[in-house]
Design an enzyme around this catalytic site. Structure first.
Site, PDB file in Angstrom:
ATOM      1  N   ARG A 242     -30.613  -0.264  -0.965  1.00 43.07           N
ATOM      2  CA  ARG A 242     -29.949  -0.762  -2.195  1.00 43.07           C
ATOM      3  C   ARG A 242     -29.007  -1.909  -1.857  1.00 43.07           C
ATOM      4  O   ARG A 242     -28.898  -2.893  -2.601  1.00 43.07           O
ATOM      5  CB  ARG A 242     -29.185   0.384  -2.873  1.00 43.07           C
ATOM      6  CG  ARG A 242     -28.352  -0.053  -4.077  1.00 43.07           C
ATOM      7  CD  ARG A 242     -27.687   1.138  -4.768  1.00 43.07           C
ATOM      8  NE  ARG A 242     -26.773   0.710  -5.803  1.00 43.07           N
ATOM      9  CZ  ARG A 242     -25.480   0.444  -5.605  1.00 43.07           C
ATOM     10  NH1 ARG A 242     -24.944   0.590  -4.402  1.00 43.07           N
ATOM     11  NH2 ARG A 242     -24.726   0.043  -6.603  1.00 43.07           N
TER      12      ARG A 242
ATOM     13  N   SER B 167     -21.429  -3.999  -3.206  1.00 42.99           N
ATOM     14  CA  SER B 167     -21.185  -3.124  -2.043  1.00 42.99           C
ATOM     15  C   SER B 167     -20.477  -3.946  -0.972  1.00 42.99           C
ATOM     16  O   SER B 167     -21.118  -4.676  -0.208  1.00 42.99           O
ATOM     17  CB  SER B 167     -22.514  -2.580  -1.517  1.00 42.99           C
ATOM     18  OG  SER B 167     -23.227  -1.939  -2.556  1.00 42.99           O
TER      19      SER B 167
ATOM     20  N   LYS C  83     -12.994   1.491 -14.273  1.00 43.99           N
ATOM     21  CA  LYS C  83     -13.240   0.057 -14.093  1.00 43.99           C
ATOM     22  C   LYS C  83     -13.493  -0.635 -15.443  1.00 43.99           C
ATOM     23  O   LYS C  83     -13.104  -1.782 -15.650  1.00 43.99           O
ATOM     24  CB  LYS C  83     -14.409  -0.163 -13.121  1.00 43.99           C
ATOM     25  CG  LYS C  83     -14.143   0.373 -11.717  1.00 43.99           C
ATOM     26  CD  LYS C  83     -12.896  -0.241 -11.095  1.00 43.99           C
ATOM     27  CE  LYS C  83     -12.659   0.237  -9.681  1.00 43.99           C
ATOM     28  NZ  LYS C  83     -11.434  -0.353  -9.074  1.00 43.99           N
TER      29      LYS C  83
ATOM     30  N   TYR D 162     -14.938   7.215 -12.345  1.00 43.33           N
ATOM     31  CA  TYR D 162     -14.553   6.008 -11.594  1.00 43.33           C
ATOM     32  C   TYR D 162     -15.018   4.757 -12.355  1.00 43.33           C
ATOM     33  O   TYR D 162     -14.249   3.802 -12.532  1.00 43.33           O
ATOM     34  CB  TYR D 162     -15.194   6.087 -10.197  1.00 43.33           C
ATOM     35  CG  TYR D 162     -15.151   4.801  -9.405  1.00 43.33           C
ATOM     36  CD1 TYR D 162     -13.949   4.339  -8.878  1.00 43.33           C
ATOM     37  CD2 TYR D 162     -16.316   4.064  -9.170  1.00 43.33           C
ATOM     38  CE1 TYR D 162     -13.913   3.156  -8.143  1.00 43.33           C
ATOM     39  CE2 TYR D 162     -16.291   2.902  -8.439  1.00 43.33           C
ATOM     40  CZ  TYR D 162     -15.088   2.445  -7.921  1.00 43.33           C
ATOM     41  OH  TYR D 162     -15.057   1.274  -7.197  1.00 43.33           O
TER      42      TYR D 162
ATOM     43  N   ASP E 252       0.865  -1.191   0.000  1.00 41.67           N
ATOM     44  CA  ASP E 252       0.000   0.000   0.000  1.00 41.67           C
ATOM     45  C   ASP E 252       0.893   1.230   0.000  1.00 41.67           C
ATOM     46  O   ASP E 252       2.098   1.112   0.232  1.00 41.67           O
ATOM     47  CB  ASP E 252      -0.946  -0.004   1.220  1.00 41.67           C
ATOM     48  CG  ASP E 252      -2.238   0.759   0.935  1.00 41.67           C
ATOM     49  OD1 ASP E 252      -2.168   1.957   0.611  1.00 41.67           O
ATOM     50  OD2 ASP E 252      -3.329   0.153   0.998  1.00 41.67           O
TER      51      ASP E 252
ATOM     52  N   ASP F 172       3.830   2.999  -4.261  1.00 42.11           N
ATOM     53  CA  ASP F 172       2.710   3.527  -5.036  1.00 42.11           C
ATOM     54  C   ASP F 172       2.504   2.590  -6.226  1.00 42.11           C
ATOM     55  O   ASP F 172       3.480   2.201  -6.885  1.00 42.11           O
ATOM     56  CB  ASP F 172       3.086   4.941  -5.519  1.00 42.11           C
ATOM     57  CG  ASP F 172       1.908   5.678  -6.126  1.00 42.11           C
ATOM     58  OD1 ASP F 172       1.722   6.855  -5.776  1.00 42.11           O
ATOM     59  OD2 ASP F 172       1.187   5.093  -6.966  1.00 42.11           O
TER      60      ASP F 172
ATOM     61  N   HIS G 257     -19.981  -0.262 -10.984  1.00 34.52           N
ATOM     62  CA  HIS G 257     -20.092   1.058 -11.624  1.00 34.52           C
ATOM     63  C   HIS G 257     -19.528   1.078 -13.045  1.00 34.52           C
ATOM     64  O   HIS G 257     -19.701   2.067 -13.754  1.00 34.52           O
ATOM     65  CB  HIS G 257     -19.482   2.125 -10.719  1.00 34.52           C
ATOM     66  CG  HIS G 257     -20.221   2.216  -9.421  1.00 34.52           C
ATOM     67  ND1 HIS G 257     -21.501   2.711  -9.342  1.00 34.52           N
ATOM     68  CD2 HIS G 257     -19.899   1.774  -8.172  1.00 34.52           C
ATOM     69  CE1 HIS G 257     -21.934   2.612  -8.092  1.00 34.52           C
ATOM     70  NE2 HIS G 257     -20.992   2.049  -7.358  1.00 34.52           N
TER      71      HIS G 257
HETATM   72  C1  15L Z   1     -18.025   0.840  -5.371  1.00 31.81           C
HETATM   73  O1  15L Z   1     -17.421   0.488  -6.377  1.00 31.81           O
HETATM   74  C2  15L Z   1     -17.422   1.731  -4.357  1.00 31.81           C
HETATM   75  O2  15L Z   1     -16.029   1.546  -4.218  1.00 31.81           O
HETATM   76  C3  15L Z   1     -18.089   1.626  -3.009  1.00 31.81           C
HETATM   77  O3  15L Z   1     -17.706   2.720  -2.228  1.00 31.81           O
HETATM   78  C4  15L Z   1     -19.618   1.556  -3.122  1.00 31.81           C
HETATM   79  O4  15L Z   1     -20.107   2.764  -3.608  1.00 31.81           O
HETATM   80  C5  15L Z   1     -20.016   0.443  -4.051  1.00 31.81           C
HETATM   81  O5  15L Z   1     -19.358   0.527  -5.284  1.00 31.81           O
HETATM   82  C6  15L Z   1     -21.529   0.378  -4.281  1.00 31.81           C
HETATM   83  O6  15L Z   1     -21.974   0.413  -5.424  1.00 31.81           O
HETATM   84  O7  15L Z   1     -22.254   0.278  -3.296  1.00 31.81           O
END
Ligand code: 15L
Length: 272
Positions: free
Chosen positions: A176, A167, A142, A138, A33, A50, A112
């Site tokens: 959700r 989640s 992905k 974001y 990390d 990093d 996402h």
């Molecule tokens: C994700 O990809 C996020 O990292 C996390 O913080 C949540 O928002 C999650 O998705 C989600 O969709 O609940």
């Protein structure tokens, strides 16, 4: 399989779960990390670097049996930050694995990547029926992660398993999450399956528990050997008493990405 599993982003939420659970599943862990991991476990190797530092990451990957790449910004941010940390970081994780001769990479993708996909009316959504439809920069990172994984599988023969995580929290805190929760125990079971599956090639699987209200089909994950054991339904009564039943006309419940698809998640509201 010999050699430890290199876990990037090991100090984060999912990293901390895996640092606890993977050793119990028989995996030695090499944590990495940008900050020192708190309280290293007995036998755990730990490195500070990093993930955009390709030379450091390649050194860290030497002798590892697999890379589990979790490092990155876990929500929306501005484009330069997402491009550097999430996209360059994923390139470096895959390229470091290739240069170090590590044959398998597990990538922490996200729902996402497909966030603007309408929640199915009935039935379950398979990965194959959910092409890229990112809800944020974001989410774009992905989608790019999955594309880079596909490239490294096809061009260099790496096994690359992308986990489209729902989640991943200690417990569901919204209605959700009754559909999207990935419990800590199932997080370990899913990553363990992704590490063990014989020759998966390139695979994309949802990362979700066996929730009664799931809209994602976990068959592809099961085919890799993932057996989810938890169900968010035991939190339903309490959450619904506070928030009410999910209103399916509300964008938060109508699209799989939830609140990430709303104006509140426009990048301008987020700083690096
Ligand atoms: C994700 O990809 C996020 O990292 C996390 O913080 C949540 O928002 C999650 O998705 C989600 O969709 O609940």
């Amino acid at each position: 399989m010999s050699g430890p599993v290199l876990v990037t982003g090991a100090a984060g939420l999912i990293g901390t779960v895996l640092r606890g659970g993977l050793p119990e599943a028989g995996w030695a862990v090499r944590s990495l990390d940008v900050v020192p991991v708190p309280e290293p476990r007995p036998g755990e190797e730990h490195l500070v670097a990093d993930t955009t530092d390709l030379a450091a990451l390649t050194e860290a990957a030497r002798g590892a049996s697999a890379v589990v790449h979790l490092a990155g910004i876990a929500t929306e941010s501005d484009w330069p930050a997402i491009a550097r940390t999430n996209i360059d970081g994923t390139y470096c994780a895959l390229e470091a694995a290739r240069r170090a001769g590590v044959g398998r990479v597990v990538l922490a993708s996200s729902n996402h990547a497909t966030g603007y996909t309408p929640r199915p009316d009935g039935g379950l959504l398979r990965e194959a029926d959910a092409p890229p439809r990112p809800d944020t920069y974001y989410g774009v990172s992905k989608v790019t992660m999955e594309a880079l994984g596909s490239l490294y599988a096809d061009r260099y023969g790496l096994d690359v398993v992308c986990l489209r995580i729902g989640s991943a929290f200690p417990e569901p805190t919204t209605t959700r999450h009754l559909s999207t929760w990935l419990s800590p125990g199932d997080t370990v079971r899913l990553v363990d399956a992704a590490l063990r599956a014989p020759s998966p090639g390139f695979a994309v699987v949802w990362g979700v528990s066996a929730n009664t209200r799931n809209w994602w089909d976990v068959s592809a994950g099961r085919a890799l050997g993932y057996e989810p054991a938890d169900d968010a339904e035991r939190y339903a009564e309490t959450l619904i008493a506070v928030h009410g039943e999910p209103d399916l006309t509300d964008p938060v419940h109508a699209r799989v990405g939830g609140e990430f698809t709303t104006a509140a998640y426009d990048s301008e509201h987020f700083d690096a």
